[in-house]
Write a protein that holds these residues in place. Structure first.
Motif, PDB file in Angstrom:
ATOM      1  N   GLY A  70      47.800  19.823  -3.614  1.00 34.71           N
ATOM      2  CA  GLY A  70      49.055  20.181  -4.256  1.00 34.71           C
ATOM      3  C   GLY A  70      49.449  19.067  -5.209  1.00 34.71           C
ATOM      4  O   GLY A  70      49.040  17.916  -5.013  1.00 34.71           O
ATOM      5  N   THR A  71      50.215  19.412  -6.234  1.00 40.86           N
ATOM      6  CA  THR A  71      50.579  18.364  -7.203  1.00 40.86           C
ATOM      7  C   THR A  71      51.577  17.379  -6.598  1.00 40.86           C
ATOM      8  O   THR A  71      51.753  16.286  -7.125  1.00 40.86           O
ATOM      9  N   TRP A  72      52.227  17.770  -5.479  1.00 38.54           N
ATOM     10  CA  TRP A  72      53.206  16.903  -4.828  1.00 38.54           C
ATOM     11  C   TRP A  72      52.529  15.883  -3.922  1.00 38.54           C
ATOM     12  O   TRP A  72      53.200  15.073  -3.285  1.00 38.54           O
ATOM     13  N   CYS A  73      51.204  15.922  -3.866  1.00 36.58           N
ATOM     14  CA  CYS A  73      50.479  15.164  -2.843  1.00 36.58           C
ATOM     15  C   CYS A  73      49.781  13.967  -3.480  1.00 36.58           C
ATOM     16  O   CYS A  73      48.910  14.120  -4.337  1.00 36.58           O
ATOM     17  N   ALA A 102      53.129  26.622  -9.745  1.00 40.84           N
ATOM     18  CA  ALA A 102      51.896  27.055 -10.413  1.00 40.84           C
ATOM     19  C   ALA A 102      51.726  26.398 -11.787  1.00 40.84           C
ATOM     20  O   ALA A 102      50.628  25.954 -12.134  1.00 40.84           O
ATOM     21  N   ALA A 103      52.821  26.305 -12.547  1.00 41.45           N
ATOM     22  CA  ALA A 103      52.718  25.723 -13.891  1.00 41.45           C
ATOM     23  C   ALA A 103      52.319  24.249 -13.791  1.00 41.45           C
ATOM     24  O   ALA A 103      51.440  23.780 -14.531  1.00 41.45           O
ATOM     25  N   ALA A 104      52.943  23.528 -12.843  1.00 41.07           N
ATOM     26  CA  ALA A 104      52.618  22.108 -12.665  1.00 41.07           C
ATOM     27  C   ALA A 104      51.156  21.956 -12.245  1.00 41.07           C
ATOM     28  O   ALA A 104      50.454  21.038 -12.695  1.00 41.07           O
ATOM     29  N   ALA A 105      50.679  22.862 -11.390  1.00 42.25           N
ATOM     30  CA  ALA A 105      49.300  22.780 -10.907  1.00 42.25           C
ATOM     31  C   ALA A 105      48.305  23.038 -12.044  1.00 42.25           C
ATOM     32  O   ALA A 105      47.281  22.365 -12.143  1.00 42.25           O
ATOM     33  N   ARG A 106      48.622  24.024 -12.916  1.00 39.11           N
ATOM     34  CA  ARG A 106      47.731  24.287 -14.056  1.00 39.11           C
ATOM     35  C   ARG A 106      47.694  23.086 -15.010  1.00 39.11           C
ATOM     36  O   ARG A 106      46.644  22.721 -15.519  1.00 39.11           O
ATOM     37  N   ASP A 107      48.880  22.458 -15.204  1.00 36.54           N
ATOM     38  CA  ASP A 107      48.941  21.249 -16.040  1.00 36.54           C
ATOM     39  C   ASP A 107      48.071  20.144 -15.463  1.00 36.54           C
ATOM     40  O   ASP A 107      47.358  19.443 -16.181  1.00 36.54           O
ATOM     41  N   TRP A 108      48.177  19.983 -14.159  1.00 40.06           N
ATOM     42  CA  TRP A 108      47.418  18.946 -13.433  1.00 40.06           C
ATOM     43  C   TRP A 108      45.925  19.090 -13.722  1.00 40.06           C
ATOM     44  O   TRP A 108      45.243  18.120 -14.053  1.00 40.06           O
ATOM     45  N   LEU A 109      45.424  20.341 -13.626  1.00 39.40           N
ATOM     46  CA  LEU A 109      43.992  20.568 -13.833  1.00 39.40           C
ATOM     47  C   LEU A 109      43.606  20.364 -15.299  1.00 39.40           C
ATOM     48  O   LEU A 109      42.503  19.898 -15.593  1.00 39.40           O
ATOM     49  N   ARG A 110      44.523  20.723 -16.212  1.00 36.91           N
ATOM     50  CA  ARG A 110      44.250  20.500 -17.638  1.00 36.91           C
ATOM     51  C   ARG A 110      44.155  19.006 -17.937  1.00 36.91           C
ATOM     52  O   ARG A 110      43.279  18.563 -18.668  1.00 36.91           O
ATOM     53  N   GLN A 111      45.072  18.250 -17.332  1.00 37.48           N
ATOM     54  CA  GLN A 111      45.135  16.822 -17.660  1.00 37.48           C
ATOM     55  C   GLN A 111      44.075  15.993 -16.933  1.00 37.48           C
ATOM     56  O   GLN A 111      43.472  15.101 -17.513  1.00 37.48           O
ATOM     57  N   LEU A 112      43.866  16.278 -15.631  1.00 40.95           N
ATOM     58  CA  LEU A 112      42.974  15.431 -14.838  1.00 40.95           C
ATOM     59  C   LEU A 112      41.542  15.963 -14.796  1.00 40.95           C
ATOM     60  O   LEU A 112      40.639  15.293 -14.327  1.00 40.95           O
TER      61      LEU A 112
END
Lengths: 178, 141
Positions: A70-73, A102-112
Motif C-alpha cells: 500500500g502507498t501508506w506503508c 487507487a489514484a495514489a497507488a497508480r502514481d506510485w507505480l508510475r513514479q517508482l
C-alpha cells in the motif's frame, strides 16, 4: 560427589539453552496456517482498470509471488527496488494493493516503476483478511498449482531474496503442474 | 454571548476533537442483545495481530477494526461462535486466540506452570526432609 549435586547445574544449563534459543526469535512474527494449502479464493478489480477482474485462478500455471502493499506503508517503499529486481529477473509478481487510494497507488507505480504482472485492488481489506495479512508488506510464494508455499512478513531484502526466495522459486519451477 | 455559553461550546468542541483524535468508531448496534453480548465476548477473545498485547475490542488499529466488522457481519448472518473462531484461526492460526487450545504443540504451555510447581515442591520436600534427618542425627550424638 553425589550425582544429584549436578542437578541444579543441569537445570541452569537447560534454562539457559531455552532462553538463548528465544533470543533470535521475532516475538511479533505470526506463523501462517496457509502454508501448504491452496491460496485463498478472491475476485477483485485490477488497480490499472477497475472494470477488469483478477481472480485466484490467475495465480495458477506459473510460480508467482503475491505481494501485499500500500502507498501508506513505509516498508513497501523500502522493498520496492528489490521487487523491481525480481521482476527484471523474470519472476512473476502479483500485487494486492491493500486499503489504499487507487489514484495514489497508480502514481506510485508510475513514479517508482511497476514490478507487478498485475495488481488486485483490495479497497476494504477483505481479501487481505482471507490471506491472513496483518501488516504490509507481506509476500507469499504460490506454486504453479496455486498452493501457498512460503510467506515472508516485512520488507523483502536482497538477503532474504538470495537465501530464501530465489532457491525456493528455482525448486518450484522444477515441480510439475498437476 | 454569555460566558457560560462560551464555556459550554468550548467543552463540547474539546470532547468532539478528543473523539476524532482517538479514532473511535461508534460501537455496532445490534437489535438483539444476545448478539451484542456475543460480539462483546468474541472481540475480547481475539488478539489484534498488529498490536499483540491488545484484543481486537481494545485496539484502534485498522486491522482490528476490519476484524470487528468481520465478527459483526458473521454474527448478523447467523454464524455460531465456533464458526467465527474457526474463520479467524484458519487465517491467522491459534495466535489470534488469547486462550490457545490444548493440543500437542501447546501442551508444554498449559502444563509447564504445573510441572514447574511440582518440581519446586519436590525440591522443597527434599531440602526440608534432608534438614530433618540432619537434626535427628545431631540429637543422637
Amino acid at each position: 560427589m553425589k550425582w544429584s549435586a549436578l542437578a541444579p547445574l543441569l537445570a541452569l544449563l537447560l534454562l539457559a539453552a531455552a532462553l538463548w534459543s528465544g533470543l533470535g526469535r521475532d516475538p511479533t512474527f505470526v506463523p501462517s496456517p496457509l502454508i501448504g494449502r491452496p491460496a485463498p479464493q478472491f475476485d477483485l478489480p485490477t488497480l490499472a482498470d477497475p472494470t477488469q477482474r483478477i481472480t485466484s485462478a490467475d495465480l495458477r500455471g506459473e510460480v508467482t509471488l503475491v505481494n501485499v502493499w500500500g502507498t501508506w506503508c513505509g516498508g513497501c517503499r523500502q522493498e520496492h527496488a528489490v521487487l523491481l529486481g525480481l521482476a527484471r529477473d523474470g519472476v512473476r509478481i502479483v500485487g494486492i494493493d491493500w486499503k489504499d487510494d487507487a489514484a495514489a497507488a497508480r502514481d506510485w507505480l508510475r513514479q517508482l516503476g511497476d514490478p507487478y504482472a498485475m495488481v488486485a485492488f483490495d479497497a476494504d481489506g477483505r481479501v487481505a483478511i482471507d490471506w491472513g495479512v496483518y501488516g504490509a508488506p507481506e509476500t507469499f510464494v504460490v506454486d504453479r498449482n496455486g498452493m501457498v508455499r512460503d510467506k515472508h512478513v516485512g520488507p523483502l531484502t536482497a538477503e532474504v531474496v538470495a537465501t530464501r526466495i530465489v532457491p525456493l522459486l528455482a525448486a518450484l519451477q522444477k515441480e510439475s503442474v498437476r | 454571548m454569555s460566558a457560560w455559553r462560551a464555556v459550554l461550546i468550548a467543552a463540547a468542541l474539546t470532547l468532539a476533537v478528543a473523539g476524532i483524535v482517538r479514532g473511535e468508531e461508534p460501537p455496532p448496534e445490534f437489535a438483539d442483545p444476545v448478539l451484542a453480548a456475543r460480539y462483546e465476548a468474541l472481540t475480547r477473545e481475539l488478539r489484534c495481530l498488529v498490536c499483540q498485547n491488545q484484543t481486537i475490542a481494545d485496539s484502534h488499529a485498522t486491522l482490528a477494526s476490519d476484524l470487528r466488522r468481520e465478527v459483526r457481519e458473521q454474527l448478523e448472518r447467523g454464524a455460531s461462535d465456533d464458526e467465527i473462531i474457526e474463520f479467524m484461526t484458519a487465517r491467522y492460526g491459534d495466535y489470534v486466540l488469547y486462550r490457545p487450545p490444548l493440543d500437542a504443540t501447546t501442551l508444554l504451555l498449559w502444563a509447564g506452570p504445573f510441572l514447574l510447581l511440582g518440581l519446586a515442591l519436590a525440591v522443597w520436600w527434599r531440602v526440608v526432609r534432608g534438614r530433618a534427618v540432619t537434626d535427628a542425627g545431631g540429637d543422637q550424638r
